[in-house]
Structure formats: C-alpha cells, structure tokens
Design an enzyme around this catalytic site. Structure first.
Site, PDB file in Angstrom:
ATOM      1  N   CYS A 187      57.448  31.131  27.236  1.00  0.00           N
ATOM      2  CA  CYS A 187      56.613  32.294  27.593  1.00  0.00           C
ATOM      3  C   CYS A 187      56.668  33.398  26.547  1.00  0.00           C
ATOM      4  CB  CYS A 187      57.033  32.841  28.957  1.00  0.00           C
ATOM      5  SG  CYS A 187      56.866  31.641  30.272  1.00  0.00           S
ATOM      6  N   HIS A 215      54.748  40.077  29.728  1.00  0.00           N
ATOM      7  CA  HIS A 215      54.466  38.691  30.121  1.00  0.00           C
ATOM      8  C   HIS A 215      54.282  38.647  31.640  1.00  0.00           C
ATOM      9  CE1 HIS A 215      54.697  34.554  31.038  1.00  0.00           C
ATOM     10  NE2 HIS A 215      55.935  34.607  31.494  1.00  0.00           N
ATOM     11  N   ASN A 249      51.144  32.821  36.253  1.00  0.00           N
ATOM     12  CA  ASN A 249      51.924  32.875  35.019  1.00  0.00           C
ATOM     13  C   ASN A 249      51.372  31.816  34.067  1.00  0.00           C
ATOM     14  OD1 ASN A 249      53.868  32.486  33.014  1.00  0.00           O
ATOM     15  ND2 ASN A 249      55.603  32.785  34.404  1.00  0.00           N
TER      16      ASN A 249
HETATM   17  O1  UT7 Z   1      57.754  32.788  32.827  1.00  0.00           O
HETATM   18  C1  UT7 Z   1      59.104  32.614  32.430  1.00  0.00           C
HETATM   19  C2  UT7 Z   1      59.939  33.579  33.153  1.00  0.00           C
HETATM   20  N1  UT7 Z   1      59.835  33.319  34.557  1.00  0.00           N
HETATM   21  C3  UT7 Z   1      60.258  34.207  35.392  1.00  0.00           C
HETATM   22  O2  UT7 Z   1      60.691  35.251  34.952  1.00  0.00           O
HETATM   23  C4  UT7 Z   1      60.259  33.892  36.863  1.00  0.00           C
HETATM   24  C5  UT7 Z   1      61.351  34.655  37.530  1.00  0.00           C
HETATM   25  N2  UT7 Z   1      61.575  34.329  38.953  1.00  0.00           N
HETATM   26  C6  UT7 Z   1      60.689  34.642  39.903  1.00  0.00           C
HETATM   27  O3  UT7 Z   1      59.593  35.088  39.658  1.00  0.00           O
HETATM   28  C7  UT7 Z   1      61.149  34.482  41.341  1.00  0.00           C
HETATM   29  O4  UT7 Z   1      62.539  34.265  41.363  1.00  0.00           O
HETATM   30  C8  UT7 Z   1      60.446  33.330  42.109  1.00  0.00           C
HETATM   31  C9  UT7 Z   1      58.986  33.691  42.354  1.00  0.00           C
HETATM   32  C10 UT7 Z   1      60.530  32.054  41.294  1.00  0.00           C
HETATM   33  C11 UT7 Z   1      61.127  33.130  43.470  1.00  0.00           C
HETATM   34  O5  UT7 Z   1      61.107  34.366  44.199  1.00  0.00           O
HETATM   35  P1  UT7 Z   1      62.432  34.919  44.896  1.00  0.00           P
HETATM   36  O6  UT7 Z   1      62.060  36.137  45.605  1.00  0.00           O
HETATM   37  O7  UT7 Z   1      63.495  34.998  43.821  1.00  0.00           O
HETATM   38  O8  UT7 Z   1      62.740  33.820  45.965  1.00  0.00           O
HETATM   39  P2  UT7 Z   1      64.055  32.905  46.098  1.00  0.00           P
HETATM   40  O9  UT7 Z   1      64.124  31.914  45.012  1.00  0.00           O
HETATM   41  O10 UT7 Z   1      65.230  33.795  46.325  1.00  0.00           O
HETATM   42  O11 UT7 Z   1      63.736  32.180  47.471  1.00  0.00           O
HETATM   43  C12 UT7 Z   1      63.727  32.885  48.722  1.00  0.00           C
HETATM   44  C13 UT7 Z   1      63.365  31.903  49.798  1.00  0.00           C
HETATM   45  C14 UT7 Z   1      64.208  30.627  49.759  1.00  0.00           C
HETATM   46  O12 UT7 Z   1      64.423  30.213  51.078  1.00  0.00           O
HETATM   47  P3  UT7 Z   1      65.828  30.547  51.800  1.00  0.00           P
HETATM   48  O13 UT7 Z   1      66.891  29.910  50.947  1.00  0.00           O
HETATM   49  O14 UT7 Z   1      65.938  32.054  51.824  1.00  0.00           O
HETATM   50  O15 UT7 Z   1      65.675  29.922  53.152  1.00  0.00           O
HETATM   51  C15 UT7 Z   1      63.294  29.645  49.080  1.00  0.00           C
HETATM   52  O16 UT7 Z   1      63.566  28.313  49.451  1.00  0.00           O
HETATM   53  O17 UT7 Z   1      62.000  31.501  49.634  1.00  0.00           O
HETATM   54  C16 UT7 Z   1      61.946  30.084  49.605  1.00  0.00           C
HETATM   55  N3  UT7 Z   1      60.830  29.701  48.740  1.00  0.00           N
HETATM   56  C17 UT7 Z   1      59.568  29.612  49.193  1.00  0.00           C
HETATM   57  N4  UT7 Z   1      59.045  29.767  50.408  1.00  0.00           N
HETATM   58  C18 UT7 Z   1      57.716  29.603  50.535  1.00  0.00           C
HETATM   59  C19 UT7 Z   1      60.858  29.430  47.427  1.00  0.00           C
HETATM   60  N5  UT7 Z   1      59.604  29.166  46.995  1.00  0.00           N
HETATM   61  C20 UT7 Z   1      58.796  29.243  48.080  1.00  0.00           C
HETATM   62  C21 UT7 Z   1      57.422  29.063  48.272  1.00  0.00           C
HETATM   63  N6  UT7 Z   1      56.909  29.258  49.508  1.00  0.00           N
HETATM   64  N7  UT7 Z   1      56.583  28.757  47.258  1.00  0.00           N
END
Ligand code: UT7
Length: 364
Positions: free
Chosen positions: A121, A263, A293
C-alpha cells in the site's frame, strides 16, 4: 574555473488519471455469501462498496487505462515522450516479468524504461520517490507512474476480514523534470520499513520461500492475509510519525496543510491520523466509501477524484502519507500545480488507446 553546479531538477506533477472496473460490489452483495453486514463494514471501515474486475481483465489493463488518461491530461497533443514507466503494484500480472513493460507496450511506449515497485500500500509513495530520484539524477525526463491493483485476484472469498476491505482500481500521474520551486514539485520524502512485520500483511505462497520450503503449497497460501488489528495501530503510528518528519523537512507547519491525502486503509485510521497530527478532519481527502482500500492505487485515485470534484486548487499544499505490507511507510508533500486539462470523473470503461484514437481521427 570550476563549472557552476547544475541546477537541481525536481519531479513536477503535470497530469493525473484513474480507472475503476465497472463491476461495483456493495456491502449487501458481499453479505449474501459472507457472515458480515453492511452495518459492520460501514461502522468499522467506512466502506460502502468497492469495484472488482471481471475475468480476463488484469492489473496491466487497469494501469494502461489510468495511464492513458494521465498521459492525455499531461500532454493532449502527444508530443512529449514519456521515457520511463513505473508501476506500483502488489498484484502484478505475473510473478515474472514486471507489469510495467506490459503497460508501456499497451500504451504504445515500447522502448521506454519500465519496471515495478513492490511496497504494497506504500507503493505509490515509494514510486514517487523513485521517479523523483531518476529525474534528479538525469536518468529520466518524463515519467508515467501508475498505482494499479486487482486485489480480487488474491482475496480469499471465505475470509470476511479481508474480502470486505479491498478493491480493484488504478491511478496514475505524469511527472516531468522541472524547477524545485514551481507548483507541482514533489518532495522531500520520508520513507521507512520494518521487515519484522512481514507476516502481518502477506501472501505466503508463490515466492521462493514457499517453493524452496520443501513442503507442498497449502490451498490458502495463494491468498492475501492480514492481521488487521495489529496493523491498525501501526498504520496510525507510522503514518503520523512519517507525516511529522516530512513536514519538518519541508519546513511546513501542520496548519499550512490544505489537504491530507492518506492511504485509504480505513476511515477510522484516516480520522485518527488527522487527529494525531492536528489536521482538521475536513481537510482529509477520503474516497474509501465508494472504492474501499485499493492499496497502491489508493493515493493517485484519491488525488484524481478530488481534482475532478474541484477540491484541489493551484497552490494548495498537500501532504501524502501511506502505510502497508513489508511493513513499509512513506510520506511526501507537494504544492498543487496548475493543470490545464478539464477535470473529469473516473471512468469505468476503458478509453480508446492513443493509437486507436489517432486511427479513428484519420478515418473521419
Ligand atoms: O492497507 C494496508 C494497511 N491496512 C490496514 O491498515 C488495515 C488495518 N486494520 C483495519 O482496518 C481493521 O483492523 C479491520 C477493518 C481489518 C478490522 O476492524 P477491527 O475493528 O479491528 O475489528 P476486529 O478485527 O477487532 O474484529 C472485531 C470483531 C471480531 O469478532 P469477535 O472476536 O469480537 O467476536 C471479528 O471476528 O468483528 C469480527 N469481524 C467481522 N464481523 C463482521 C471481523 N471482520 C468482520 C466482518 N463482518 N467483515
């Protein structure tokens, strides 16, 4: 008597272009096959839709379509030859050779120097630094730099943590040799990496490591994987630190930044970044809601779309910053140039190639 030192040559932005494949995929469409929802995706990422290519369309096709627009924007008469084509991508058409020579050939630029930049990225910012260095060294006079991605080719359709985030697109700029003090001159730069984070954003298979491991490839090895939560805070931290460093090198105060072009990883990352460095959120350019993204395409696509929306004015001060796999990060600044061409919205159908346009004209 010693000859006077040669005047410094800067890379000056003189054209922009972008391209989105026609197939728009909404959050609701993804929810039909994945355990996710429009509400979760919008709240956690700010994404409402993304575009995916159809089978048969590759990264070089998107790159050539965006590149053709940038070339026509920079030089409608087609007189000023581009001598170098750089493509920043995570999703090259093939592992070998690079995609840039293919893009050059598709644009009728065979003979130009052409190579890829691989910084995920951060690829577009690394590409800008590379083009700037080539121009400063006198090794290039006019560079087409394209960020182009087809993440749909590496996303695991069963992985809701990545499939909802990424999209396909291309964005391009043309850079010419010019004066460091003129609007459009790019730089200085702040670039960095941390290879200890290699596993946080990765495609495990397809490279020497997996081929030489002696173990058979797992089906999942060909897919993109990301430790989203760990990456989130690293993205904020590195983009903020790198932004401050480049503002310091440029001698700009943060309140002089008219537009923050980060980004487009996640709207929460972009908001947090703006807050951390002290740029009002309304000065942050975001297009993530409609495109997701798009990795290396993200910044040039955002620039071209902001320009088409009439948001960028000659003399505006822009701060560009990115973070991605590697881990890698990088930032630069520029003052927006006076671009002559009319602002146009991003097309979703390929333009005629330059040679096609010319042959059409000659048959009229
Ligand atoms: O481009 C290169 C750089 N990339 C980035 O910088 C991306 C950085 N990361 C992010 O943008 C975020 O961490 C994500 C969008 C990938 C994830 O968001 P988050 O708020 O950090 O969610 P999380 O990973 O902490 O997940 C929270 C919950 C989990 O469930 P539990 O364990 O709380 O029961 C996940 O399993 O959300 C769940 N989850 C989803 N639920 C519905 C993860 N993905 C999804 C989904 N739909 N698509």
């Amino acid at each position: 008597m010693a000859a006077p030192p040669a005047p410094a040559r800067a890379a000056v932005l003189c054209g922009t272009g972008s391209f989105l494949p026609a197939r728009r995929v909404s959050n609701d469409m993804l929810s039909a096959t994945l355990d996710t929802s429009d509400e979760w995706i919008r709240t956690r990422t700010g994404i409402g839709a993304r575009h995916f290519t159809d089978p048969g369309t590759t990264t070089s096709d998107l790159a050539a379509a965006a590149g053709a627009r940038a070339l026509a924007d920079a030089d409608p008469s087609g007189v000023d030859a581009v001598d170098t084509v750089v493509v920043a991508t995570t999703t090259p058409d093939r592992p070998c050779p690079g995609t840039a020579p293919v893009v050059a050939a598709k644009l009728g630029l065979s003979g130009a120097a052409a190579f890829d930049v691989s910084a995920v990225c951060t690829g577009f910012v690394y590409g800008l630094a590379t083009a700037t260095g080539l121009i400063a060294a006198g090794a290039a006079r006019r560079v087409l730099l394209v960020g182009a991605e087809t993440y749909s080719s590496i996303l695991d359709p069963a992985d809701r943590t990545t499939s909802v985030i990424f999209g396909d697109a291309a964005g391009a700029v043309v850079l010419r040799a010019g004066d460091p003090d003129e609007p459009g001159a790019v730089g200085p730069f702040d670039l960095g990496s941390d290879g200890d984070g290699v596993d946080l954003i990765t495609v495990r298979g397809g490279g020497a490591e997996q081929r030489l491991s002696g173990r058979p490839a797992e089906p999942g090895d060909r897919y993109f994987a990301m430790a989203g939560k760990q990456v989130f805070w690293q993205a904020v931290r590195h983009m903020a630190k790198s932004s401050r460093a480049v503002l310091d090198s440029a001698g700009w105060r943060v309140d002089e930044v008219d537009h923050l072009v980060g980004h487009q990883a996640n709207i929460r990352i972009l908001n947090r970044l703006a807050d951390d460095i002290g740029v009002p959120r309304e000065r942050s350019i975001t297009n993530i809601a409609e495109v997701g993204n798009t990795s290396a395409a993200s910044i040039p696509l955002a620039l071209d779309q902001a320009r088409a929306a009439g948001r960028l004015h000659t003399g505006d001060r822009l701060l560009l910053t990115a973070f991605g796999g590697g881990l890698t990060w990088g930032s630069t600044v520029l003052t927006w140039p006076n671009l002559a061409g009319p602002a146009q919205s991003t097309p979703t159908a390929p333009p005629l190639s330059r040679s096609q346009s010319r042959s059409e004209e000659s048959t009229r």
